[in-house]
Design a protein around this motif. Structure first.
Motif, short mmCIF file in Angstrom:
data_model
loop_
_atom_site.label_atom_id
_atom_site.label_comp_id
_atom_site.label_asym_id
_atom_site.label_seq_id
_atom_site.Cartn_x
_atom_site.Cartn_y
_atom_site.Cartn_z
N ILE A 21 4.41 12.66 -4.80
CA ILE A 21 3.35 12.67 -3.79
C ILE A 21 3.16 11.25 -3.29
O ILE A 21 2.77 10.36 -4.07
N LEU A 22 3.43 11.02 -2.03
CA LEU A 22 3.36 9.68 -1.44
C LEU A 22 2.14 9.60 -0.53
O LEU A 22 2.13 10.12 0.59
N VAL A 23 1.09 8.95 -1.02
CA VAL A 23 -0.17 8.83 -0.29
C VAL A 23 -0.23 7.46 0.38
O VAL A 23 -0.25 6.43 -0.31
N ASN A 24 -0.25 7.43 1.71
CA ASN A 24 -0.27 6.15 2.44
C ASN A 24 0.74 5.18 1.82
O ASN A 24 0.45 3.99 1.64
N SER A 25 1.90 5.67 1.48
CA SER A 25 2.83 4.92 0.65
C SER A 25 3.85 4.13 1.45
O SER A 25 4.34 4.58 2.49
N ILE A 26 4.15 2.95 0.93
CA ILE A 26 5.13 2.03 1.51
C ILE A 26 6.48 2.23 0.83
O ILE A 26 6.57 2.19 -0.39
N LEU A 27 7.52 2.43 1.63
CA LEU A 27 8.87 2.51 1.10
C LEU A 27 9.74 1.37 1.63
O LEU A 27 10.85 1.16 1.14
N SER A 28 9.26 0.66 2.61
CA SER A 28 9.93 -0.54 3.10
C SER A 28 8.85 -1.60 3.30
O SER A 28 8.09 -1.54 4.27
N LEU A 29 8.78 -2.55 2.38
CA LEU A 29 7.72 -3.55 2.43
C LEU A 29 7.79 -4.41 3.70
O LEU A 29 6.76 -4.64 4.33
N PRO A 30 8.96 -4.86 4.13
CA PRO A 30 8.99 -5.63 5.37
C PRO A 30 8.47 -4.85 6.58
O PRO A 30 7.76 -5.41 7.42
N ALA A 31 8.79 -3.56 6.67
CA ALA A 31 8.32 -2.76 7.80
C ALA A 31 6.80 -2.66 7.79
O ALA A 31 6.15 -2.76 8.85
N SER A 32 6.21 -2.46 6.62
CA SER A 32 4.75 -2.36 6.54
C SER A 32 4.08 -3.70 6.77
O SER A 32 3.00 -3.78 7.37
N MET A 33 4.68 -4.78 6.30
CA MET A 33 4.14 -6.11 6.57
C MET A 33 4.13 -6.40 8.07
O MET A 33 3.19 -7.01 8.59
N GLU A 34 5.16 -5.95 8.76
CA GLU A 34 5.23 -6.13 10.22
C GLU A 34 4.09 -5.38 10.91
O GLU A 34 3.44 -5.91 11.82
N SER A 35 3.84 -4.15 10.47
CA SER A 35 2.75 -3.35 11.03
C SER A 35 1.40 -4.02 10.77
O SER A 35 0.56 -4.12 11.67
#
Length: 317
Positions: free
Chosen positions: A153-167
């Motif tokens: 169960i992935l809740v608001n979950s990050i699977l690519s840290l660079p992509a989320s840091m960019e957002s």
């Protein structure tokens, strides 16, 4: 005609088989005791874990990094425990768990901690529920030990840290008042832009607007702070010790197509911490996506919708 004497060995074997089957079924059905089991890793780190609720065992893999599970346990516990027997774990160097004397906080070690916890609890399989940064750890575990994962169960979950840091950097910069924000060079290295924006949001007390859909959420979390254990060694080591974060920078969206376990993805419709479209890069063959209203804390801010999604997924496991 066979006599009772000649049948006796067969009857004895059948009786023994019946006893073994009944014992095996009883062992499998035996519920995990609620409470706070004593857990120590093979490298000597004492981990805090608390078991509560009923149903399939489900370990909570918190985010942060290093946030601990106390806040989610306190505010979302009733919803979670109505669907699963929750195992609230504080990762090493976080919350109520001890630090690693060797500063061993690499991804492989965090994954091994989960596996050692499962073994010490005597579980054959379990469900993993991650939040935010915990998505990286949970997905790495599922990739290494798929036979031990009943569901993810992935809740608001990050699977690519660079992509989320960019957002985060982009949305956070837009939140800053134009008169107070310095020029931001889009060509600057991502860590430089991310930490600059994060610092400015903190100075102007605007992080809550990025994280929470309601002002009351920040107030509820603030009330917990005096009681919340705050071991920050994991977080500080990750960013200050050279090379520690390297494993966490992998793009785990690339392996999702290979993981055939049941997966429930619960992104936030306006979650710019993770990225509102980040989940579209997930390609688990057996995934179910339910977009939650709100931002980065759906499990706290949308309990009704969150509980319904968990209930539906639980029936599939």
């Amino acid at each position: 005609m066979k006599t009772l004497y000649t049948l006796r060995p067969a009857l004895q074997r059948l009786a023994l088989l019946t006893v073994l089957v009944v014992a095996w079924v009883g062992l499998q059905a035996r519920p995990l005791p609620n409470g706070t089991p004593s857990v120590t890793t093979t490298d000597g780190v004492a981990l805090y874990a608390r078991v509560a609720g009923q149903g399939l065992p489900c370990v909570f893999v918190h985010g942060g990094p290093g946030a601990g599970s106390f806040a989610v346990e306190s505010l979302a516990g009733p919803v979670l425990e109505a669907q699963f027997q929750m195992i609230y774990l504080d990762q090493r160097g976080s919350g109520r768990s001890a630090s690693s004397p060797a500063k061993s906080y690499g991804l492989d070690r965090l994954v091994l901690d989960l596996e050692e916890l499962r073994q010490q609890l005597g579980l054959k399989k379990w469900v993993l529920m991650s939040h935010s940064f915990g998505g990286i750890i949970a997905t790495a575990y599922a990739s290494k030990y798929p036979e031990r994962v009943q569901g993810l169960i992935l809740v608001n979950s990050i699977l690519s840290l660079p992509a989320s840091m960019e957002s985060y950097a982009s949305a956070g910069y837009a939140l800053l008042p134009a008169a107070t924000r310095p020029p931001l060079d889009p060509a600057a290295p991502l860590p430089q832009r991310f930490f600059m924006v994060s610092a400015l949001l903190g100075q102007q007390r605007l992080q809550g607007q990025l994280m929470y859909a309601h002002d009351s959420t920040a107030t509820r979390l603030a009330r917990l702070e005096p009681a919340q254990p705050a071991n920050l060694d994991f977080a500080s080591s990750l960013f200050n010790q050279p090379g520690s974060i390297d494993g966490y920078l992998q793009d785990f969206t690339a392996i999702t197509a290979q993981l055939k376990i049941p997966v429930l993805v619960l992104p936030g419709a306006a979650d710019h911490v993770t990225g509102p479209t980040h989940h579209q890069s997930f390609h688990f063959p057996r995934q179910q996506v339910v977009v939650m209203p709100g931002k980065h804390y759906a499990l706290i801010e949308s309990p009704r919708e969150f509980g319904q999604a968990l209930a539906g997924f639980g029936k599939m496991l």
